[in-house]
Motif scaffolding. Structure first.
Motif, PDB file in Angstrom:
ATOM      1  N   ASP A 224      -4.351  -8.076  -3.541  1.00 22.47           N
ATOM      2  CA  ASP A 224      -3.773  -6.754  -3.273  1.00 22.47           C
ATOM      3  C   ASP A 224      -4.424  -5.683  -4.130  1.00 22.47           C
ATOM      4  N   HIS A 227      -7.178  -3.491  -2.144  1.00 17.53           N
ATOM      5  CA  HIS A 227      -6.904  -2.697  -0.943  1.00 17.53           C
ATOM      6  C   HIS A 227      -7.680  -1.383  -0.948  1.00 17.53           C
ATOM      7  N   ASP A 276     -12.037  -6.110  14.127  1.00 21.73           N
ATOM      8  CA  ASP A 276     -11.409  -5.049  13.342  1.00 21.73           C
ATOM      9  C   ASP A 276     -12.486  -4.168  12.707  1.00 21.73           C
ATOM     10  N   SER A 658      -2.271 -10.824  12.863  1.00 23.11           N
ATOM     11  CA  SER A 658      -2.334  -9.367  13.050  1.00 23.11           C
ATOM     12  C   SER A 658      -2.916  -8.632  11.852  1.00 23.11           C
ATOM     13  N   ILE A 660      -2.755  -7.046   7.764  1.00 22.34           N
ATOM     14  CA  ILE A 660      -1.866  -6.094   7.121  1.00 22.34           C
ATOM     15  C   ILE A 660      -2.126  -4.693   7.655  1.00 22.34           C
ATOM     16  N   ASP A 661      -1.314  -3.762   7.205  1.00 19.56           N
ATOM     17  CA  ASP A 661      -1.425  -2.380   7.671  1.00 19.56           C
ATOM     18  C   ASP A 661      -2.743  -1.771   7.191  1.00 19.56           C
ATOM     19  N   PRO A 662      -3.582  -1.258   8.086  1.00 16.37           N
ATOM     20  CA  PRO A 662      -4.865  -0.675   7.639  1.00 16.37           C
ATOM     21  C   PRO A 662      -4.707   0.543   6.748  1.00 16.37           C
ATOM     22  N   SER A 663      -3.527   1.186   6.776  1.00 20.37           N
ATOM     23  CA  SER A 663      -3.340   2.369   5.933  1.00 20.37           C
ATOM     24  C   SER A 663      -3.374   2.032   4.448  1.00 20.37           C
ATOM     25  N   LEU A 664      -3.157   0.757   4.092  1.00 19.61           N
ATOM     26  CA  LEU A 664      -3.224   0.381   2.681  1.00 19.61           C
ATOM     27  C   LEU A 664      -4.642   0.499   2.134  1.00 19.61           C
ATOM     28  N   ARG A 665      -5.624   0.420   3.006  1.00 21.98           N
ATOM     29  CA  ARG A 665      -7.025   0.555   2.587  1.00 21.98           C
ATOM     30  C   ARG A 665      -7.541   1.974   2.747  1.00 21.98           C
ATOM     31  N   GLN A 666      -6.677   2.883   3.180  1.00 25.01           N
ATOM     32  CA  GLN A 666      -7.091   4.264   3.382  1.00 25.01           C
ATOM     33  C   GLN A 666      -7.148   4.983   2.047  1.00 25.01           C
TER      34      GLN A 666
END
Length: 783
Positions: A224, A227, A276, A658, A660-666
């Motif tokens: 984590d 990210h 992805d 699926s 994790i949420d891609p926004s965590l890497r934004q």
């Protein structure tokens, strides 16, 4: 006057000559020390006794010579810990060479002398503020290498200080010191994780590889933390050092399989792939590394593409892996194992490059066996003829294991491509005629499987040039020449299994002519045969009695064999004999059991047809020749190369459905301008001034009209008009520049005030840093 000048010139020339002579002698003395470095390892005892005096000497040359002798004694396994106090006194020497050797000595004996090693902590603390980045990095390396638990807090403070250093080389040294500190005291993990997180944010690619190594050693499961850094690490992968690229590739692969969705490949005609975007970023960033000169980097990227990429990326790793085959013997050995693993699932990738895997006489045994296994995996209808010829040539190798692998591969070709049966059978039968026992035995074992498969499918396969029964007859005639017990047992089994005939033209009705002769030869050598051969001889005797129960000669030879088995030392042979005699007791008068009578005990007596069904018909089946399996070992693991389970191999995480949420890497767009990372070791602080941006003007949407001049007057008249327009434009631009210069002067005044405030802040920060260093020194003194 002239004589005075000549005397002065001569005097100056003599002085200059003396100085040159002195300097030459000094340099030659240094050269003699360097050239005589080999004599240091063969020093006399009197020179060993003078080491202490040399360490206390005021001459740097004497100290350097003494330290070289100490390091030479350490390399020979001598204990020189008694010089520790004298060596510690030289830790603050101004000579860099002496200081390096002192650091090496301290790393060796600091654990044995922890109290004396603490005396040098203050010197290392001072070296952490040295202007040279080499000295700062070396001081941290030695400080972290002193495995004394009492100084853990001091080491952590030094790591935190060097992690914020201006030099990337020093930051790299701090990252390499983190695993040592964690091994010394695991309770410092939270603090070290914070330092690792800051090092992963470093913009210099020089320290990223070491930061990844520290991450794998301290917190390998804390994915984590990556990210926000994932996309930047993917982009910087190309600029990292070579061995850092290996570690970073493996880390990004684990992150991708843990946090990103698995690529989806549709099964329709178009074979569309859904990948992805973040996974696509990793694959596109790693792809240029396939051209690296370091084979470890190429293999690491191959691992990333194999475990993370869709099938369409498989073709990109073919040529880089083939390029590694010609680098060296050791690299070829490992690369062949990688290719063998890939061929198990994607054989079409290397099927057109089969000639690269042909055997060479200078190849090692494991390399030859790996190449044979690869040729088995990439055999197709287009290349089977060339591969089969290569396997037949490999069967004549001097190494027995290579011969066995080649013959096994020939049998596998028949199973894979039934159209190659005539060629493979002729090749194997020719190998049987050789005088080499290993070749004959291996060929017989493979022929047994091929004959069994061919006879079981003879109803559907009519395109056979050579009858399997004729092959069995050839083997039966050469049973005396076969010395290997496994091959001899196979021949005897084939004789008993396929000796039945439909016509009655033979010597024995219902039995081939060569079968009784095999039983006669085997009965002579029964007592000296291997247990495996004895079991097959007993079965052959029972089968012949079941096929011809009234034949006296066969019955008597069979009874003789059963009597030998009754008193055999092996209990398996005795049990097999007891079972067979019980089966045959009701159908032949020549086979009797003196120990027990089945009819008198009320047992079941089988008919002749039932006994044949039990002994012969129930044994016919298809036997598959399996190809060597590489197991479940992962690409990149030591177990894959050795073929055995090894400790320390990584576990490949499973894909998420699926992700994790891609926004965590934004990450928010950075306003700071990236500065090119220094390529050399330097303590220079990069400037934060932004370069002047380059503004590109848009091209005119309307092309310039082509003008038609009829005479020179029109041409010069138009040029005069254009010159006047350009002059007026230049005057307007000069006025605008004057206005901008006035504005810039105002901005410079504002920046000047800001710089003064920054210098005051810097002085306050230096004061705080000085206070913290004094606090550390007091702590060490108290320890």
């Amino acid at each position: 006057m002239d004589s005075i000048n000549l005397n002065a010139f001569a005097e100056n020339a003599s002085r200059l000559g003396l100085r040159i002579q002195e300097s030459i002698s000094e340099h030659t003395r240094d050269l003699n020390i360097t050239r005589g470095a080999g004599n240091i390892f063969d020093m006399a005892d009197d020179k060993v006794k003078n080491i202490g005096k040399q360490l206390d000497s005021s001459s740097d040359r004497e100290k350097l010579d003494a330290m070289k002798r100490l390091i030479a004694l350490i390399s020979k396994g001598r204990n020189v810990s008694n010089y520790f106090p004298q060596v510690v006194k030289n830790v603050a020497s101004q000579n860099l060479e002496i200081r390096k050797l002192v650091y090496i000595y301290l790393l060796r004996y600091a654990e044995q002398e922890p109290d004396l090693a603490l005396l040098s902590i203050n010197t290392f603390q001072k070296d952490l503020a040295d202007p040279s980045p080499l000295i700062r990095a070396m001081a941290l390396r030695v400080l972290s290498g002193i495995k004394v638990p009492m100084i853990t807090s001091v080491v952590v403070l030094a790591i935190k200080k060097c992690a914020a250093d201006t030099s990337p080389y020093v930051r790299k040294a701090s990252a390499l010191a983190i695993p040592k500190c964690y091994e010394l005291d695991s309770s410092q993990q939270p603090t070290l994780i914070t330092v690792i997180q800051s090092l992963l944010c470093d913009r210099s690619p020089l320290s990223i590889g070491s930061a990844v190594t520290a991450f794998e050693a301290v917190c390998p499961t804390r994915l984590d933390l990556l990210h926000l850094q994932y996309r930047r690490l993917c982009r910087i992968l190309v600029d990292v050092d070579e061995w850092g690229q290996v570690d970073l590739s493996n880390l990004l692969m684990r992150y991708a399989r843990t946090m990103l969705p698995k690529p989806i490949v549709s099964q329709d005609q178009d074979s569309n792939e859904e990948v992805d975007p973040d996974l696509q970023l990793l694959l596109s960033s790693a792809e240029p590394l396939l051209q690296s000169r370091n084979p470890a980097v190429v293999l690491a990227v191959t691992r990333v593409i194999y475990y993370c990429g869709p099938p369409s990326y498989g073709a990109k790793i073919v040529k880089p892996l083939l390029r590694l085959l010609g680098m060296s013997k050791a690299i070829e050995r490992v690369t062949l194992v990688y290719i063998h693993k890939i061929v198990r699932f994607y054989p079409i990738l290397f099927s057109s490059h089969y000639m690269r895997f042909f055997l060479r006489s200078e190849d090692a045994r494991e390399v030859k066996k790996s190449k044979i296994q690869l040729l088995m995996g990439i055999t197709t209808l287009d290349n089977y003829q060339a591969i089969l010829r290569e396997l037949i040539d490999a069967a004549e190798d001097v190494d027995d294991e290579v011969v066995g692998s080649a013959i096994h591969a020939i049998g596998f070709c028949v199973q894979l491509l039934p159209s190659t049966t005539p060629q493979c059978l002729s090749a194997l039968t020719s190998l049987i005629k050789t005088k080499h026992d290993i070749v004959v035995s291996k060929a017989v074992v493979v022929l047994k499987s091929l004959v069994q498969n061919q006879l079981s499918s003879s109803a559907t396969n009519t395109e056979v040039l050579q009858s399997p029964i004729s092959i069995v007859s050839q083997l039966a005639k050469r049973v005396d020449d076969i010395r290997h017990f496994e091959a001899k047992a196979c021949v005897i089994w084939l004789v008993g299994q396929y000796c039945a005939t439909q016509g009655g033209s033979g010597v024995v009705e219902g039995v081939a002519d060569w079968a009784p002769d095999v039983l006669r030869k085997s009965a002579k050598t029964f007592a000296s045969e291997n247990v495996t051969v004895k079991l097959q001889v007993l079965s052959l005797a029972a089968k012949l009695v079941a096929l011809s129960p009234a034949h006296k000669t066969i019955g008597q030879i069979s009874q003789y064999v059963f009597d030998l088995g009754r008193y055999d030392m092996n209990y398996d042979v005795r049990d097999r004999r007891r079972m067979l005699v019980a089966l045959l007791s009701g159908i032949s008068e020549y086979v009797t059991d003196e120990d027990s009578d089945a009819t008198s005990q009320g047992g079941i007596v089988l008919r002749r047809e039932q006994v044949i069904r039990v002994l012969i018909d129930g044994k016919a089946g298809v036997l598959e020749i399996e190809r060597p399996d590489v197991g479940q070992h992962l690409i990149g693991s030591l177990s894959l190369v050795t073929g055995k389970d090894m400790q320390g191999d990584e576990i490949l995480p499973e894909w998420l459905e699926s992700g994790i949420d891609p926004s965590l890497r934004q990450v928010e767009e950075e306003t700071t301008i990236k500065v090119e990372a220094p390529r050399a070791i330097s303590s220079h602080r990069p400037s934060n001034s932004a370069p002047t941006p380059v503004v590109l003007t848009e091209a005119s949407a309307h092309p310039q009209e082509k003008k038609d001049w009829r005479n020179l007057d029109d041409f010069y008249a138009e040029n005069e008009e254009e010159g006047g327009q350009e002059q007026s434009e230049e005057e307007e631009s000069d006025e605008e520049d004057e206005e901008e210069s006035g504005d810039s002067e105002d901005e410079d005044e504002e920046l000047g005030t800001e710089d003064s405030e920054e210098t005051e802040d810097g002085e306050s920060e230096d004061h705080l840093e000085h206070d913290s260093s004094n606090h550390v020194n007091h702590t060490v003194e108290s320890i």
